[in-house]
Structures are given as C-alpha cells and as structure tokens.
Design a protein around this motif. Structure first.
Motif, short mmCIF file in Angstrom:
data_model
loop_
_atom_site.label_atom_id
_atom_site.label_comp_id
_atom_site.label_asym_id
_atom_site.label_seq_id
_atom_site.Cartn_x
_atom_site.Cartn_y
_atom_site.Cartn_z
N ASP A 3 0.84 -1.19 0.00
CA ASP A 3 0.00 0.00 0.00
C ASP A 3 0.87 1.24 0.00
OD1 ASP A 3 -2.43 1.63 1.18
OD2 ASP A 3 -0.79 1.87 2.59
N LEU A 101 -4.41 1.75 3.02
CA LEU A 101 -4.96 0.44 3.36
C LEU A 101 -5.57 0.44 4.75
CD1 LEU A 101 -2.36 -2.10 1.94
CD2 LEU A 101 -4.37 -1.14 0.85
N GLY A 137 -10.19 0.57 -4.25
CA GLY A 137 -10.16 -0.29 -3.05
C GLY A 137 -11.47 -0.30 -2.33
N ASN A 149 -9.37 -5.97 3.29
CA ASN A 149 -9.62 -5.07 2.17
C ASN A 149 -9.21 -5.74 0.86
OD1 ASN A 149 -6.76 -4.76 2.03
ND2 ASN A 149 -6.89 -3.16 3.58
N TYR A 151 -8.20 -4.55 -3.17
CA TYR A 151 -7.97 -3.37 -4.02
C TYR A 151 -7.22 -3.77 -5.28
CZ TYR A 151 -3.22 -3.10 -2.06
OH TYR A 151 -1.94 -3.37 -1.69
#
Length: 554
Positions: A3, A101, A137, A149, A151
């Motif tokens: 990230d 993130l 994301g 998460n 993305y």
C-alpha cells in the motif's frame, strides 16, 4: 505489492467527477460469476488467492491485492496477484495499515484514487515496489466485522477506475466476505477436529499407560465402548491397544467369591446414577483366573443431565493384599524372634541382679555368656531389619574399595565362633587370591549371615567350610555346610523375603538374612547363588564379585 504507506497500495473515496466507459452490466455479471467460482473453495489460502486473481479478471488491472485483518484492524495476511514471488520478496514485509490500506479498514468506505502520489493519506512505497498511479479499493465487510480489504491498481484498457468498476468489486468483496468467513469456519472446524484427534490419541496413550484398568460402558445395557490396555491385560484378552469397542470376557464376584448379579456390578450401578467407591470385588477372567480388585465407578452425563455412559476403574490389589500379609507375617516374626533373645537376656540379667551373689562362678559365667550371645543375635537381627529398610527406601549406597578376602573371611569366622558353639570352621583360600572390588562392611554382613545360617541348620560337631576360587575377572567365595540341605523345588525361593523353604520350623529365624544378602551383593555389582545336593545333604552359598581394578593396574 503493498500500500502507498511505505508498505502497500491503497486508495481514496471515489471522485465525484469520474466517468466510466465500460457497460455496468458486464462488470457486474462478471463479478457474480467470479463470486460463484470463489464459493466452491473451502481452503482459506486457496480462497484468498482465487479472490485476488478473479478481481483482476473482473476489472482488468495490472495488480491486485487482498489484506486479511485481525480484530484490531492489523493486517495479518497479504495476498497479491500480478507480481512474481521474487518481486514480492524484494518489496519486504507486508503492509502494516498505516496509510490508505489502514483507512479502508478504519473508515469502512471504498476508494477510487486517480493519482496516488497526490493522495494525502498515502505514505509512499517501499524500495523495489513497482510503480502505481491509480487505485480502486473496498473494505471486505461481514455484518459489523471488517475482514480485510480488496484493491486493484493500474486499470488496463487505457482508462481509469469508475463507478461500475466500484459496483463490481463491491459485489465481489461482499461474496468474498462470505467465502472468507466460510473458509475460516471450515479451517477452524478442521483445527478443532485435529485437536480432538490429538486429544483422543493423547488420551489413548495416557489410558494405556495407567496401572489401573479403565472401561467406559454405554447405557442402558452396559456394553463396553472403551477399555485401556491394562483392562485388556487384566481380563486376559490383551491383543495390543484396543481402546475402541473391545471384547472383554470377565465376571465380577463378591470379595469372598460368591456370585454378584450383573445389575449390581459397579458399571451398571453407575448407569443408574450411583457413584461407587472402593468396592472390593473379585474379577473372574475368561481363563478362570481370580483377581482381587478395588473398583470405582461414576456416571457420565450428557448436556441434558442424562446418564449415557459410566466410567469404571479397576485396581489390581493382589500385590496390596500380599503386602498386607507380608506385613502381618513380618510383625509376627519380629514378635516371635525378638521374644526368645529378650527373654534370655531379661531372665539372665534378672537372676544375676536378684541372686547373683548366691550363684557360683560357673553359673554366673554361663548366664553372662548367654546374655552376650543373645544380645549379639538381637543386634544382628536389628542390623538386618535396618538394612532392609535402607534398601527399600533407596538409601543403600555401597562404597567400593579393594577387599583383602583372607583377612575379612578369618575375621568373619572369628565372629561366628562366638555364637556357633560346637561347629568346626575350615577356610581354604590361596595366598594368591586377588582382592575383590566391593563394600567391605556389606560383604562382612553377608558372610555373617552365611555363617549364622550354616550353623543354624547344621548339627553340632559338623564342619562349615569356606573355599575361594577366582578367574581372570571375578573372585567367588563359597560357604558350605553339612546341614539339612534344600530340596530342588525350593532353591528358587531361598533369597525371597520372609521365606524359609524347607527349613525346620523348630529352628529360629526371620527369613531376612538371605534376602538381605542378595540385595547387598547385587548392590555391589556381584552375584549370589545357592546349590544343594538335596534334603539332608547340606548346601553351598556363593558370592561372586569383580576383581579389584587396582589389581589389574599393578
């Protein structure tokens, strides 16, 4: 891939003025198809990798990543797609959730970022990270839980991320949440099953190594569901470890051997809710062998409080009963054997004290001699008892040293002559006899026991002979008498405690001397033995010890 936070890519909230060119229906349909594909996986690692790969297929992108978060929002797993393992290794540790993130997890809101470098929440990329400009994301949510998460970065097909892309990845993330939760539940179920199997195996080892027999019986008929190795051995049906559904053949009798109805067996009583403690019974095996046992039993209930099983524990108390009998015999022997010398000592001392001046010198001397003789015997018995106690407590520690046997044997014979009146002693030992390696005090006690035993069971006027021979490694002392001898069937039990096989009951003795002698010799690394031509033909007791190491050094 990480990230934009020194350890990973992430994103922002969608830009209100962004326009998409791809038909929404295509991405959404692709997302549903991908979700169905993911739903077939149960292994968590496979689910995570499949998700990031499908995300790149649904929304064509150069890179994709999925982070799994723990309850505190910390990323614990990081799955990537689009970079090689070597590139991944060069990037370094997984993202820690400090930048975008982390914002995805904390804010629980999607992001569309067209320029990562201009995003305030971006903390940059680590060394060797591939260049990235755009990001799409979404958080992976399941109810109020954030599972992680998902993305994408670097949209292909020459355009940026748009609202249809966001709708598609949100659909995929929703199904991903269910898939991850299902995979985690499956993984947890597998872990629980493995732990249960490990606990079962550990329980099997524990139960199989217990000295007591353990059985589990099922309601209502008391069928044995489980038995440990001791139970199988005790019942005479042992064929290895057979904890599950063993076939045991046995009957339970009352302690006195009378029949006991099956309904009164401890296991059946426990199935009726009773607790049975310390019930003494007799176990009758399929081999018609009777074994005294101490039985405990208790009911096992399910979560509704119903008795569904009973656990029964059988303790073999044959040795305990034998020990109790041994104790009774020992106390009886002590009271009998001590009474005779104490009576002689007390009677002689009392007579000397009351009428000593009226007695002639010869009578006084005889009384004093009897007192000394009986005191010596009493002292020897006490010494034997104390040594036996030390052996049983593990406190006997021999002090090995070179022993000059001619001197020790002659000294032991001189002591024996004080009490062995009327016997002749003959010693046959070469001047070339090497020294033995052993504890001189313990060996001396053994020889005293040998001589006392020989004199006790030999007629007056007979000869007690001591002969010594040796070879390259050992030296052996033989003490031979001309006494009552030992029958062949009794030779094997001569050195047992409180045993006087074939002995004249009129001859006093506790049955400790030879038992003690065996332990004293074995404690020194030696051997003890007995031979006899038969009853009435005398016996030979032998002790073998190693030759002193100093002898070889010389």
């Amino acid at each position: 891939m990480t990230d934009p936070e020194k350890n990973g890519p992430a994103g922002e909230r969608p830009s209100p003025d962004h326009r998409g060119s791809s038909p929404p229906s295509f991405a959404v349909v692709a997302a549903y198809v991908a979700a169905l594909d993911v739903a077939t996986e149960l292994q968590l690692a496979a689910v995570l990798q499949r998700l990031v790969d499908l995300a790149r297929d649904v929304i064509p992108s150069k890179y994709a990543a999925l982070g799994v978060a723990d309850e505190r929002g910390q990323i614990t797993e990081f799955i990537t797609s689009g970079i090689t393992p070597l590139e991944r290794a060069r990037i370094g540790p997984i993202p820690q959730g400090h930048g975008m993130l982390g914002a995805l997890i904390r804010d629980r809101a999607p992001m569309i970022v067209t320029a990562i470098a201009d995003e305030p929440r971006s903390v940059g990329f680590p060394s060797h990270h591939p260049p990235m400009e755009s990001l799409l994301g979404v958080p992976i949510l399941l109810g109020d839980r954030v599972l992680g998460n998902l993305y994408l970065t670097e949209r292909l097909e020459g355009r940026g991320y748009d609202e249809p892309d966001l709708q598609a990845i949100q659909i995929l993330a929703a199904h991903a949440a269910t898939a991850i939760d299902r995979a985690q539940l499956f993984s947890q179920a597998e872990d629980n099953q493995r732990r249960a199997e490990e606990q079962r195996d550990q329980l099997r080892v524990i139960l199989d190594n217990l000295p007591s027999a353990v059985t589990i019986q099922t309601a209502p008929d008391g069928e044995i569901e489980l038995a440990n190795a001791t139970a199988l051995q005790m019942s005479g049906t042992f064929h290895g470890s057979g904890l599950e559904y063993p076939a045991l053949e046995y009957q339970l009798l009352r302690a006195d051997g009378r029949s006991l109805p099956r309904s009164q067996w401890p296991g059946m009583r426990a199935l009726r809710g009773e607790i049975v403690r310390n019930r003494q019974l007799t176990l009758l095996t399929g081999e018609d062998r009777k074994l005294p046992v101490l039985v405990q039993a208790a009911p096992l209930r399910n979560r509704f409080g119903e008795v569904v099983r009973s656990v029964v524990v059988f303790q073999d108390i044959a040795q305990l009963r034998a020990a109790e009998q041994l104790k009774d015999d020992f106390l009886s022997l002590i009271s009998h054997e001590f009474r005779t010398p104490l009576t002689a000592i007390h009677g002689g001392a009392h007579l000397l004290a009351q009428r000593g001046e009226a007695l002639d010198r010869k009578t006084r001397q005889e009384l004093l001699t009897d007192i000394v003789t009986e005191s010596a015997k009493l002292e020897q018995m006490l010494a034997n008892i104390l040594t036996v106690t030390a052996i049983q407590a593990g406190r006997l520690e021999p002090v090995p040293e070179p022993i000059l046997l001619p001197a020790l044997i002659r000294q032991s014979v001189a002591l024996a002559l004080r009490t062995a009146h009327g016997h002749q002693f003959s010693v046959d030992i070469s001047r070339e006899t090497p020294p033995a390696e052993g504890d001189v005090e313990l060996l001396s006690q053994v020889l005293r026991n040998f001589y006392e035993n020989a004199a006790k069971f030999s007629p007056a006027g007979s000869t007690i002979t001591t002969h010594v021979n040796f070879d390259e490694r050992t030296v052996t002392i033989h003490v031979t008498d001309e006494g009552s001898g030992i029958a062949a069937e009794h030779l094997g039990s001569v050195f047992e405690r409180f045993r006087r096989p074939g002995a004249d009951p009129a001859v006093r003795g506790m049955g400790l001397g030879l038992y003690l002698s065996r332990h004293l010799i074995e404690a020194q690394g030696g051997q003890i033995a007995v031979t006899s031509p038969g009853t009435g033909k005398g016996a030979t007791f032998s002790v073998t010890l190693p030759i002193s190491s100093d002898w070889f050094a010389e």
